[in-house]
Scaffold this motif. Structure first.
Motif, PDB file in Angstrom:
ATOM      1  N   TYR A  68       1.380   1.024  10.267  1.00 25.22           N
ATOM      2  CA  TYR A  68       0.582  -0.163  10.337  1.00 25.22           C
ATOM      3  C   TYR A  68       1.383  -1.377  10.373  1.00 25.22           C
ATOM      4  O   TYR A  68       2.616  -1.373   9.585  1.00 25.22           O
ATOM      5  CB  TYR A  68      -0.398  -0.095   9.084  1.00 25.22           C
ATOM      6  CG  TYR A  68      -1.658   0.637   9.420  1.00 25.22           C
ATOM      7  CD1 TYR A  68      -2.759   0.188   9.822  1.00 25.22           C
ATOM      8  CD2 TYR A  68      -1.493   2.019   9.159  1.00 25.22           C
ATOM      9  CE1 TYR A  68      -4.029   0.789   9.897  1.00 25.22           C
ATOM     10  CE2 TYR A  68      -2.851   2.661   9.520  1.00 25.22           C
ATOM     11  CZ  TYR A  68      -3.801   2.147   9.842  1.00 25.22           C
ATOM     12  OH  TYR A  68      -5.074   2.884  10.209  1.00 25.22           O
ATOM     13  N   PRO A  69       1.026  -2.432  10.946  1.00 23.72           N
ATOM     14  CA  PRO A  69       2.052  -3.862  10.893  1.00 23.72           C
ATOM     15  C   PRO A  69       2.442  -4.108   9.741  1.00 23.72           C
ATOM     16  O   PRO A  69       1.637  -4.228   8.664  1.00 23.72           O
ATOM     17  CB  PRO A  69       1.105  -4.681  11.871  1.00 23.72           C
ATOM     18  CG  PRO A  69       0.275  -4.060  12.542  1.00 23.72           C
ATOM     19  CD  PRO A  69      -0.296  -2.711  11.671  1.00 23.72           C
ATOM     20  N   THR A  70       3.717  -4.629   9.395  1.00 28.97           N
ATOM     21  CA  THR A  70       4.278  -5.358   8.322  1.00 28.97           C
ATOM     22  C   THR A  70       4.448  -6.909   8.501  1.00 28.97           C
ATOM     23  O   THR A  70       4.799  -7.466   7.581  1.00 28.97           O
ATOM     24  CB  THR A  70       5.448  -4.760   7.977  1.00 28.97           C
ATOM     25  OG1 THR A  70       6.298  -4.893   9.060  1.00 28.97           O
ATOM     26  CG2 THR A  70       5.431  -3.139   7.669  1.00 28.97           C
ATOM     27  N   ASN A  71       3.767  -7.593   9.527  1.00 30.08           N
ATOM     28  CA  ASN A  71       3.776  -8.947   9.634  1.00 30.08           C
ATOM     29  C   ASN A  71       2.641  -9.418  10.725  1.00 30.08           C
ATOM     30  O   ASN A  71       2.373  -8.413  11.327  1.00 30.08           O
ATOM     31  CB  ASN A  71       5.296  -9.372  10.160  1.00 30.08           C
ATOM     32  CG  ASN A  71       5.819  -8.729  11.447  1.00 30.08           C
ATOM     33  OD1 ASN A  71       5.356  -9.032  12.628  1.00 30.08           O
ATOM     34  ND2 ASN A  71       6.609  -7.874  11.519  1.00 30.08           N
ATOM     35  N   LEU A  72       2.491 -10.657  10.605  1.00 30.21           N
ATOM     36  CA  LEU A  72       1.604 -11.190  11.594  1.00 30.21           C
ATOM     37  C   LEU A  72       1.890 -11.036  13.266  1.00 30.21           C
ATOM     38  O   LEU A  72       1.094 -10.772  14.008  1.00 30.21           O
ATOM     39  CB  LEU A  72       1.369 -12.549  11.404  1.00 30.21           C
ATOM     40  CG  LEU A  72       0.321 -13.276  12.216  1.00 30.21           C
ATOM     41  CD1 LEU A  72      -1.292 -12.670  11.730  1.00 30.21           C
ATOM     42  CD2 LEU A  72       0.160 -14.713  11.775  1.00 30.21           C
TER      43      LEU A  72
END
Length: 359
Positions: free
Chosen positions: A275-279
């Motif tokens: 899952y993404p760790t930043n916008l």
């Protein structure tokens, strides 16, 4: 041309509106950074990468508001005050006038990045942001600032009134940012396809008891309802995001996100696997996932569906193609066309003296 750039920079940096604007910008950056740090401290989550990408987007957003206001009247104001006529009478070429103003407007907009630099450095240090993410995201940000400056100066040269040039700049940037997002949302709901698909799903069943005459007796009817997994054919309608997503290719916010390398969690430090760790990565995943056709090619199995069987964002992004270079290329072509039009508009109306011999 260097002298023109220096003159333009001197005029812009000595404008009265810079100081209060930068103070407000510093307060906003401090509020965003402090709020994110308090949330991370209270929840025990590592929010540094999200904070860094949020600050990059905040700088880009402020540039969409500020750059047209600063550069939208650069040529038209000189035309109204008579300064442009004096420059036209000199040996300076019209293209040099336009390009000098565009470069000066871009260099002036870099003050926003320099002001945000301490906060970006803190977020990068706090979140252990990879140097490649820092470099690429900032380069993409600078490219978008150059595009905003170019189109704003171009409109200032094309039209005679500064207010009209600024309005046209805001209109174009608004179409590329907000307009493309609205077009994508509206197009996704309107562009649909209906297909007959094979679905393996649970179907409710009932058995009834009949009397000897062959007619069902309601009093003796036995409800032995249950579910059974069966193959059925259904007509289903799908939103064709794979046909609509290209409208987002020229969106500045999408370009910055798509150009920046993706970063996904690996199950450590409170980050979920895949899952993404930043916008920036989160927006990049949404863009890339839209490239997949929603129409299933195989049987839809709803009997064995579970949350663990769903693809992660990292898996959904696999096999997709980057689009940021198409967006930047389109912006470059548009900026060059507008700058060429502006160059034609600022040419002096007088022809050069002919080289005929005078007797």
């Amino acid at each position: 041309m260097r002298a023109l750039i220096g003159l333009e920079m001197h005029q812009r940096l000595h404008a009265r509106g810079w100081v209060p604007l930068l103070v407000i910008w510093l307060i906003a950056l401090a509020g965003i950074t402090g709020g994110a740090w308090l949330i991370a401290w209270a929840t025990g989550q590592a929010e540094g990468e999200w904070l860094f990408s949020l600050l990059v987007y905040a700088t880009l957003f402020l540039a969409t508001v500020l750059v047209p206001a600063l550069a939208g009247g650069s040529v038209s104001e000189d035309r109204a005050s008579g300064v442009l006529a004096l420059v036209q009478a000199s040996p300076v070429r019209p293209a040099a006038i336009i390009w000098a103003k565009a470069v000066a407007a871009w260099l002036a907009s870099l003050v926003l990045v320099l002001t945000a630099a301490p906060f970006l450095v803190f977020a990068a240090w706090y979140g252990h942001v990879h140097w490649l993410i820092i470099t690429v995201s900032l380069v993409a940000l600078l490219v978008e600032l150059a595009f905003f400056a170019a189109v704003s100066v171009a409109f200032s040269g094309i039209v005679t009134r500064g207010a009209t040039a600024t309005a046209l700049s805001y209109l174009l940037i608004g179409v590329l940012t907000v307009g493309t997002a609205i077009a994508y949302g509206a197009g996704s709901s309107m562009v649909t396809s209906t297909r007959s698909v094979q679905v393996n799903r649970y179907v409710a069943e009932q058995s009834t008891s009949a009397d000897q005459s062959g007619q069902a007796d309601a009093s003796d009817q036995a409800d032995q309802s249950g579910t059974r997994c069966r193959m059925v054919t259904e007509e289903r309608t799908y939103q064709r995001t794979d046909l609509v997503w290209p409208v987002l290719a020229a969106n500045p916010f999408v370009i910055v996100a798509d150009a920046t390398p993706a970063r996904f969690g690996r199950g450590g430090s409170g980050t979920a696997e895949g899952y993404p760790t930043n916008l920036l990565t989160a927006i990049k995943v949404d863009l890339r996932a839209a490239q997949h056709s929603p129409i299933p090619t195989d049987t839809v199995d709803e009997c064995t569906w579970s949350t663990t069987a769903q693809d992660t964002p990292e898996q959904r992004m696999a096999g997709t193609q980057p689009v940021w270079f198409w967006g930047m290329a389109g912006q470059a072509v548009l900026a060059l066309l507008l700058l060429g039009w502006a160059t034609h508009r600022v040419r002096t109306p007088y022809r050069r003296p002919s080289k005929e011999r005078l007797d």
